[in-house]
Structures are given as C-alpha cells and as structure tokens.
Scaffold this active site. Structure first.
Site, PDB file in Angstrom:
ATOM      1  N   LYS A 207       1.062  -1.167  -0.005  1.00 32.28           N
ATOM      2  CA  LYS A 207      -0.072   0.011   0.189  1.00 32.28           C
ATOM      3  C   LYS A 207       0.694   1.142   0.249  1.00 32.28           C
ATOM      4  CE  LYS A 207      -4.106  -0.628   1.996  1.00 32.28           C
ATOM      5  NZ  LYS A 207      -4.882  -0.665   3.187  1.00 32.28           N
TER       6      LYS A 207
ATOM      7  N   ARG B 115      -3.104   2.930   8.767  1.00 27.28           N
ATOM      8  CA  ARG B 115      -3.794   1.640   7.625  1.00 27.28           C
ATOM      9  C   ARG B 115      -2.456   1.035   7.387  1.00 27.28           C
ATOM     10  NH1 ARG B 115      -7.953   2.586   3.967  1.00 27.28           N
ATOM     11  NH2 ARG B 115      -9.149   4.800   4.228  1.00 27.28           N
TER      12      ARG B 115
ATOM     13  N   GLY C 222      -8.043  -7.614   4.407  1.00 25.59           N
ATOM     14  CA  GLY C 222      -9.019  -8.176   5.406  1.00 25.59           C
ATOM     15  C   GLY C 222      -7.944  -7.672   6.695  1.00 25.59           C
TER      16      GLY C 222
ATOM     17  N   MET D 266      -5.162  -7.654   8.417  1.00 26.43           N
ATOM     18  CA  MET D 266      -4.995  -6.295   8.999  1.00 26.43           C
ATOM     19  C   MET D 266      -5.503  -5.189   9.598  1.00 26.43           C
ATOM     20  SD  MET D 266      -0.828  -7.334   8.309  1.00 26.43           S
ATOM     21  CE  MET D 266      -1.112  -6.683   7.215  1.00 26.43           C
TER      22      MET D 266
ATOM     23  N   ARG E 131      -3.670  -1.931  -6.921  1.00 21.86           N
ATOM     24  CA  ARG E 131      -2.563  -2.342  -6.410  1.00 21.86           C
ATOM     25  C   ARG E 131      -2.822  -3.643  -7.476  1.00 21.86           C
ATOM     26  NH1 ARG E 131      -4.922  -4.737  -1.264  1.00 21.86           N
ATOM     27  NH2 ARG E 131      -7.609  -5.389  -1.906  1.00 21.86           N
TER      28      ARG E 131
ATOM     29  N   HIS F  33     -15.193  -8.226   1.545  1.00 16.12           N
ATOM     30  CA  HIS F  33     -14.143  -9.312   2.308  1.00 16.12           C
ATOM     31  C   HIS F  33     -14.741 -10.606   1.211  1.00 16.12           C
ATOM     32  CE1 HIS F  33     -12.787 -12.126   5.385  1.00 16.12           C
ATOM     33  NE2 HIS F  33     -11.809 -11.562   5.185  1.00 16.12           N
TER      34      HIS F  33
ATOM     35  N   SER G  69      16.268 -42.098 -10.062  1.00 15.13           N
ATOM     36  CA  SER G  69      14.520 -41.271  -9.412  1.00 15.13           C
ATOM     37  C   SER G  69      14.745 -41.043  -7.841  1.00 15.13           C
ATOM     38  CB  SER G  69      13.251 -42.078 -10.064  1.00 15.13           C
ATOM     39  OG  SER G  69      12.239 -42.152 -10.375  1.00 15.13           O
TER      40      SER G  69
ATOM     41  N   CYS H 119      10.265 -38.823  -8.555  1.00 10.28           N
ATOM     42  CA  CYS H 119       8.865 -39.486  -8.704  1.00 10.28           C
ATOM     43  C   CYS H 119       7.510 -39.371  -7.839  1.00 10.28           C
ATOM     44  CB  CYS H 119       8.567 -40.557  -9.034  1.00 10.28           C
ATOM     45  SG  CYS H 119       9.367 -42.163  -8.137  1.00 10.28           S
TER      46      CYS H 119
ATOM     47  N   TYR I 152      13.693 -34.665 -15.103  1.00 11.20           N
ATOM     48  CA  TYR I 152      12.567 -34.538 -15.072  1.00 11.20           C
ATOM     49  C   TYR I 152      11.992 -34.608 -14.132  1.00 11.20           C
ATOM     50  CZ  TYR I 152      12.685 -39.637 -14.672  1.00 11.20           C
ATOM     51  OH  TYR I 152      13.046 -41.058 -13.455  1.00 11.20           O
TER      52      TYR I 152
END
Length: 900
Positions: free
Chosen positions: A33, A102, A111, A113, A347, A463, A784, A852, A872
């Site tokens: 912000k 703020r 919403g 904080m 934002r 919200h 693997s 894997c 991979y």
C-alpha cells in the site's frame, strides 16, 4: 545478541518515508500500500498527503515489544510536515486534521490486518469538524462514532458485536433500514453509547489525546501482523512470517459528507472473468470500509456516470493510466469528497484462475507484455483450479436465489452459518457451504474449510469476494433476497436449515437446492483433445505452448495401468516415471503373492512365480503400448509386506475360535505360525523393496523377464518400447550390484537382437543412498528420487500417522510453513537431493535424474527440481499440465537469476 536487539541496532535505520520519497519497487520496506501510494504520488495523481512507517519498524516492535529508538522523533517530524501541507493540526479543536492509520504488508492480505479511520477526533474537535464541514453535524458525529468503533475493536479488543448491536438498536428506534437515515442527534447519542461500551470493556475512557490515538493505532497495526487470522491467511497463501507490515498515516478525505461524496473500489478488468471493461462498486455518502465490509449493498461503478460524470471521467482516465503503468489489472480504492476525486490505494488486483490466464493472454495480444512475463503471471495452482468440474444443469435443478458470481467454481455442501461450524464439520469429513450476511476477517478459518461461500450482502469487492478469489474458493455474494437467521436462511418462500445440501455456482451467481451434478471443465476437455472454442481455452493453450517450448524439465507421469498412461499422455506426459508394480498384485492376484511369500519349498515358490509371469507380461504389454516411443520406468515390487499377508489378529481369532469349537484348524494354525514369523513391528522399514527381492529368490527375476519379454514382443510388432527397470529402497551399492547382475543376465537372454535397450537404475529414497550416491551411481543408469519415503525417513515421520496427529500443531507454531509431504523441504530433504545429484553426476556425467514422489506435481517443488538440475519430474496424470506449466515458469525464473 538477540534477534530483537539485532533488528533495533541497524545503524542509521530510516523508519519513516513521506509518500514523495518512495516508489512501487520498495514493497518489502514500505509494504504494498505504501509503495503504491508513493508511486501514484510520483505520477502526479490525486493522493492525500501522508507518510509510511516501514516494515523494519514493525519487525523491531514485534521482536522487542516496543518501538525502536528514534521512531517517535521521525514520526513527529513527518507529522509536522503533513500538518504544514494540509494547513491543519492534529487535534486542533477548531480546524482539526484527521488521519487514517492503515496496515500495508508487502503481499496483499485483504482484510487480515487493521485499519483505523478518523484518528484525531475527540469531544472538542468533533465540534470543529462539523464547522469545518459547513455545519454538517451529522457527518461529524458519524465520523466520531466510527473512530470509537474501529479504535475500540482494533486497538483495545472490544467485542465488535457490542457496537454493531448498538447501531442496529439505533436504526430500529429511528425506523431506519440503514445508517444513512440516522440523524445527527441519533449519531451523537450513539457516540455516547459507544464511549460507554468502550469504558466498560477497557476500564478507562476513550483517549482524547490525538497523538496517543495515533500511537496506539500504529502499535495495534503492528500487532495485527501476528493476529490469528493473519497467521492463518499467510499459511494458506505461503507468505513468509517474518516480513512484518508497514503502517500508512494518511490525511483523511471524507466520502460521508453527503450525496455528492462517496467511496468505491474499481478494477480495470473483471477480476472474476478477465473480461475487459470497467468493473467495481460504489457507495454514496460512505467511508471506505463500508464497501469492503459489505454492510450495505453497493451500486455498480457505472452508475457513478450519472451521479457525478466529472469524477467518473477522471476516474476512468486514471484507471487507464494505472493499468498502462503497471501493465496489469489494477485494483483501485477511491473516495469522492464533495465532487473531488482522491486515490486511496492501487495494487495489482487479485483475480480468479480463469481471469489470470485470460488477462495474461490479453496483455500479450495488446503488446503490453511478452510471453515470458505472461507465464510469470499465472501459476500451476491456478491451472489446477481450472481443471475442477462445473455444474451440469441438464436436469434443471431447483433455483433458490441468485447473487453476484464473485469467484468461479461449482461447490456442493451442507449449509452452515458460522465459521466454527464449518471447521467442525469439515474436520469430520463433511463438505460445507458457509452462509453469512457478510464475512469478516474472523470468518477466515471457516472460509478455508468450506467448499464455497454464500453471502447476502456485498459485491465483487467485498471481503468474501476478495479473499475467496485469492484462495480459489467458490463464492457468491450479494444474494440480497436471502434472509439469514442463526441456523437457517429463507428465500423465495423456501427455508434452508443448517445441514441441508445446497449447490453454489460462483460463475453465474446461482444457488440451487440439493446436490447438482457436475461435468468436466472445458480446460480438462482441451487437455483430453476434445474440440473446444472459448477465450479461456485459447489463453491456456497460448501459455501452455510457451511453457513447453521454454522448460528444461521433462514431465512424466506416475501410472500403473494403460488407461492412466493413455490419459496422462493426452495431458502431455512424456513417459512414465513411476509404475508401481505392487499395485498390479492387488485384487485377484493377492493370493498368488501370498503363496509366493509364504512358500515353504522351492517348488511352491516356482509354481507361484510361473503363475504370475504371464499376468505381469500382459500388464507391461498394455503399458508399453500406451506409451509407445516414450520411456517407462517400472519399479520392481515394493510393498510393505503386511499388505500381502493375512491379518495376524484375524488369523489368531479364527484359530482360537476353531480350537474352542473343536473344529479342524490345522491349516489356519500353520498359516498363523508363518505370519507370526514374518510379522513386523514397522513394515514400512522392514522386508520390502530390494530386501524382498534378495530374500525371495526369483521374484525380481520374474518381473524383469516379464518387462523385457513385453518390450521385445512390441518391438517385433513395430512399436518402440523404452523400458527402464528401477530397483527400490536401495541403501548400499552392494544391494544394487547384486540385483543388477541378475537383471543383466535376463535382459541379455531375452532382448538378444530385438533392438530393445533396457536401462537399470534405482530409486533414491533412503537417506543413506543419497549420501553414498557416488558409489551407487557406479551401478546405476539413472536415479529417481522417491521424495515421499525420502521425506519420511529424513524427518523420521510416519506419513500415514503424523499429519493428523500433530502436523496441525507444527503448522500453528510455525515449525512448518507447509507440510514437507506437500512441498519439498529444501533445507533438509532438498539438501540430500542436491548431494545425490552432484555426487552421482561426478561419477557418471550422463546419469539421468528424475523425481517420482508426490512432490513432482507440486508447483513450488518443481522450481526446486529445476534449480537442482534434474532431467524430469513425474506426477499423477491430472497434475501433468500443472508440472508442465511450472517447469516453464521455473526456466524463466532461473534465467532471470542467471542474468542478474
């Protein structure tokens, strides 16, 4: 030196920045912000004057429990500059300056904080504020009661319901439906009542010193970083816990001065669908929190065109400027004070998964970004959301009501009316829909637990909508025909009680009675190869194609059947990275394996193996055929032994009962003796994997023969099989060498001159294997990484037990940010993988490396595997597209790091 002392002792730390000093790239220091307010100030947009207290100050406060030395003096200096710029003083009785305090973290946490508006009002300055507003006493008392309410709840933990109930009673006494119809005298009386509520709960009067109000409000914002809902949200969104929040002190501008004033939220594109255009909500005669809180139903932003055309045109011009500047969807908060437009925040806006893909593709088409940047702006998690099913309305379900489709999806569950009940039922395995008048930050746990959310109030910027979109949760807002009580809601003459099943469509906004059947998503249909024609599918295709041309990691699948293999191939799999052969022995074949394990003589063992061989060969023929031309890694049998043996407890009971009845129990007794001999206290660490193959002669040989015979059969049919034989649970090179010698003899015998080439490798899943990878690589064509077992053994966790037993506490305490079975533990298990990779390739430079375990389809883990240099990843069929996308994103991210 403690952490707190280290934070405080940063030499020459500057803790406060004027808006004119910062810019958008200082998010880590100024929060999102503050950085964006500074950026808009630099751009010359109408931003109220103000300053930002940095995240460093918050970190110091949280570490020590007090503000760092020098902060108070810096705040005084910047406040004096703010007073000079505005021509008013904080706390002046006749012409007061009011400010908002703020929160503003580096990552958007809508919403979660705290914010306090109208700081600076007291019993004297409220009169001056009325005079400043041209004698508008209603406005002054409305602002004062809001300060006491927000300050009481935020700073002093006064129960918010007490203030809400007092407001409802004031409205009822006036016969008003909303707060707009309360007059100045009503609001003055309400302010007095709020002060009594405040004193009752705090033990002292509402503070009259404006500077004390500001200090306490700032510290409350700092503390809100560690509020339960903020911690829960960070955990959900994987936001680091040590960043802290900045605090923005901004000169107040007022949207509650009358009908020529108001407040709103706007998006430069639809955050739900991604469609181009102007979207947002507006409230006349209101302050900013009224919009996001959903306490009144808003009007569409387009209606501002007729209410205040000049402000509307200016807003559209600013929105276009901001979107061009940020090259992305912008989420904007604004206030109009008596016809004067002020920008309070911008934002890069949160969006649904579908909107993320559409917007990224649109911006490429518009020439605002390139394909690399577009790929950065979507994620595998979002793609996974797009693969969820949708409602099938062919049977014309009963429509209950319709609201605003705020976050797409098809959610079915039992209606519940509190966050606590949602959490309770979800923990019991129920699917629930959280139904509320409007949500607030205290509902976060219930929103996470629910399949979907339905609110009677609020719009796309409320919200509920913003948080649901960020989490990928289905949400319908603003269903204003719904009347909600404690345990039921009514609409259209129907009553829905707690526990009744409803279906919520977050795309259309429709709510249905009962469970509506679902159908596959168009994105899944696209991956299945079906013809689809939609903007979303075009966007997914564009970005997936770029990911495939960019990525270095190949993506295979974990599949044990031809059907799974075929589906994964349609989803883009480039082979099979894990075929679990033990899954082939369940069902009708279980008895054969039991006979093999319990065989008392070589003849019995040979008979069992002979019966299994043709069944296994047929399995592999089907599998290799489905993956023709692509590698198939077959893991030799690796079950915990108990999975193929009769239950020790059941056998013991059967024998005891038969003995008691005088029945023949010799066969069961013999079997019981055998099972007792082989019984293991911890089967996961017992006779399984390579150990089973070494102890039971002929078991691995049978499987290797079946694999190679299947491959040769298909090669003679003109197909191109690529079998890879993987030996599981190896901890020492001697184990692999022993098995490899046996395998090579069979391979040489069966393959002969067929042209089939067989690789023999191992699964790295025992920590010792990772630490001796240089030795093991001498006997392996490939590794693997079995990250499930590597995590289990590396941590000493039983994955079948610990997640429900105590992981919740570890997450709560911050020991874990996320379960190590869900996302790879980079520092511990990840280090084992790095060691094995480096030492294995040092011995055998061409060593093929893959993974894997379930981590192969986890977006964060895919980035790690790219960094390590694996060849991979392999994952379940439905996660193949996710892994493909993330592998492309990982390559781009790594390229950026290399260029820096």
């Amino acid at each position: 030196m403690t952490y707190g002392e280290a934070v405080v002792e940063k030499a020459g730390e500057k803790y406060v920045y004027d808006f004119s000093e910062g810019h958008k790239d200082l998010k880590q220091l100024l929060g999102g912000k503050g950085a964006n307010l500074a950026e808009m100030t630099r751009m010359g947009l109408p931003v109220p004057a103000g300053f930002t207290v940095t995240t460093s100050a918050c970190q110091a406060y949280l570490a020590t429990g007090s503000n760092p030395p020098g902060l108070a003096a810096e705040i005084d200096e910047h406040l004096a500059a703010l007073e000079s710029a505005m021509g008013r003083r904080l706390g002046d009785a006749s012409d007061p300056l009011l400010v908002s305090v703020r929160s503003g973290a580096a990552f958007s946490m809508p919403g979660m904080m705290e914010t306090v508006l109208n700081v600076g009002l007291n019993d004297e300055s409220v009169v001056g504020l009325a005079a400043q507003a041209g004698g508008n006493e209603r406005f002054a008392w409305d602002s004062y009661r809001r300060l006491i309410q927000m300050f009481g709840k935020t700073v002093c933990d006064v129960p918010g319901d007490e203030f809400s109930n007092a407001l409802d009673e004031a409205k009822a006494a006036r016969g008003a439906t909303d707060d707009l119809h309360l007059e100045a005298a009503d609001l003055q009386a309400l302010t007095d009542r709020y002060k009594r509520i405040f004193a009752k709960h705090t033990g002292h009067e509402f503070p009259q010193d404006p500077r004390e109000q500001m200090r306490l409000a700032m510290e409350a914002v700092f503390r809100s970083w560690n509020a339960e809902r903020a911690v829960l949200y960070r955990r959900q969104e994987r936001i680091p816990a040590d960043l802290g929040t900045a605090v923005n002190v901004v000169a107040m501008v007022f949207g509650n001065l009358g009908p020529d004033s108001g407040t709103g939220v706007a998006f430069t594109r639809d955050p739900a669908s991604g469609a181009q255009g102007i979207y947002g909500d507006y409230l006349q005669n209101a302050q900013g929190e009224d919009v996001v809180a959903g306490i009144r139903n808003t009007i569409p932003l387009d209606d501002l065109r007729t209410l205040d055309r000049r402000s509307y045109d200016e807003l559209l011009e600013i929105m276009a400027t901001l979107e061009g500047h940020y090259r992305d969807l912008c989420d904007i908060e604004f206030t109009i004070e008596r016809g004067k437009l002020w920008m309070l925040q911008t934002r890069v806006g949160k969006r649904t998964a579908g909107a993320a893909f559409r917007i990224a593709a649109q911006l490429v088409n518009e020439g605002m970004i390139d394909l690399d940047e577009a790929l950065r702006r979507v994620s595998g998690a979002q793609l996974a959301q797009l693969m969820f099913p949708r409602f099938d309305l062919a049977e014309e379900p009963v429509a209950l009501t319709k609201g605003i489709g705020a976050s797409p999806g098809a959610a079915v569950g039992r209606a519940v009316f509190s966050a606590e009940r949602a959490v309770e039922l979800a923990a019991a395995g129920e699917q629930v829909i959280l139904v509320r008048r409007e949500t607030n930050p205290e509902d976060l746990a219930g929103m996470i637990a629910a399949q979907g959310i339905l609110t009677a109030r609020g719009g796309k910027t409320s919200h509920a909508a913003v948080v649901a979109r960020g989490m990928g949760r289905t949400c319908v807002c603003g269903a204003d025909q719904v009347e909600i009580a404690a345990d039921r809601f009514t609409t259209g003459g129907r009553t829905i009680n707690e526990g009744d099943v409803i279906s919520v469509d977050g795309t259309t906004g429709c709510v249905y009675l009962g469970a509506v059947p679902v159908r596959p998503s168009e994105v899944v249909q696209y991956f299945e190869g079906e013809q689809t024609d939609s903007v979303l599918v075009d966007a997914v295709h564009k970005l997936m194609s770029h990911a495939d041309t960019t990525r270095a990691l190949a993506v295979r699948t974990n599949a044990d059947t031809a059907a799974d293999a075929a589906r994964a191939r349609r989803f883009g799999a480039e082979g099979i990275g894990l075929c679990r052969t033990e899954h082939m022995f369940l069902g009708d074949r279980r008895e054969l394996v039991e006979r093999l394990i319990l065989a008392a003589t070589p003849t019995e063992r040979a008979d069992a193996l002979a019966a299994l061989l043709p069944l296994q060969r047929a399995d592999f023929v089907d599998l290799f055929r489905a993956m023709d031309g692509l590698p198939v890694t077959v893991r030799l049998i690796d079950p915990p032994l108990h999975e193929f043996l009769p239950s020790l407890e059941e056998l013991a009971v059967n024998v005891a009962v038969a003995r008691e009845r005088g029945e023949d129990h010799a066969e069961d007794a013999q079997l019981l003796d055998a099972v007792r001999r082989m019984h293991e206290q911890n089967p996961m660490l017992g006779l399984r994997g390579v150990r089973l193959g070494l102890v039971i002669p002929g078991l691995f040989a049978m499987q290797v023969r079946a694999i190679t015979e299947a491959a040769v059969q298909l090669a003679r049919e003109g197909l191109d099989p690529h079998p890879e034989i993987m030996v599981p649970l190896v901890g020492a090179v001697q184990e692999l060498e022993t098995v490899r010698r046996e395998c090579e003899q069979i391979v040489t015998e069966v393959v002969a001159d067929s042209g089939v080439h067989v690789l023999i490798g191992t699964m790295i899943e025992v920590p010792r294997a990772a630490l001796t990878a240089g030795q093991i690589a001498e006997a392996a064509d490939f590794f693997s990484f079995g990250t499930n077992d590597l995590t289990q053994m590396g941590w000493g966790f039983s994955r079948d037990d610990v997640e429900g037993a105590f992981f919740w506490r570890y997450l709560e305490l911050g020991i874990f940010g996320i379960s190590p079975f869900e996302s790879i533990d980079r520092d511990g298990v990840g280090r084992l993988i790095r060691i094995a990779t480096e030492e294995g390739r040092a011995v055998r430079p061409g060593l093929k490396l893959g993974v894997c375990g379930e981590h192969g389809g986890d977006p964060e883990s895919v980035h790690f595997f790219h960094e390590v240099g694996l060849d991979y990843v392999s994952c379940s069929p439905f996660r193949v597209p996710v892994a493909r996308l993330e592998a492309g994103r990982a390559a781009i991210t790594a390229g950026e790091s290399d260029s820096r």
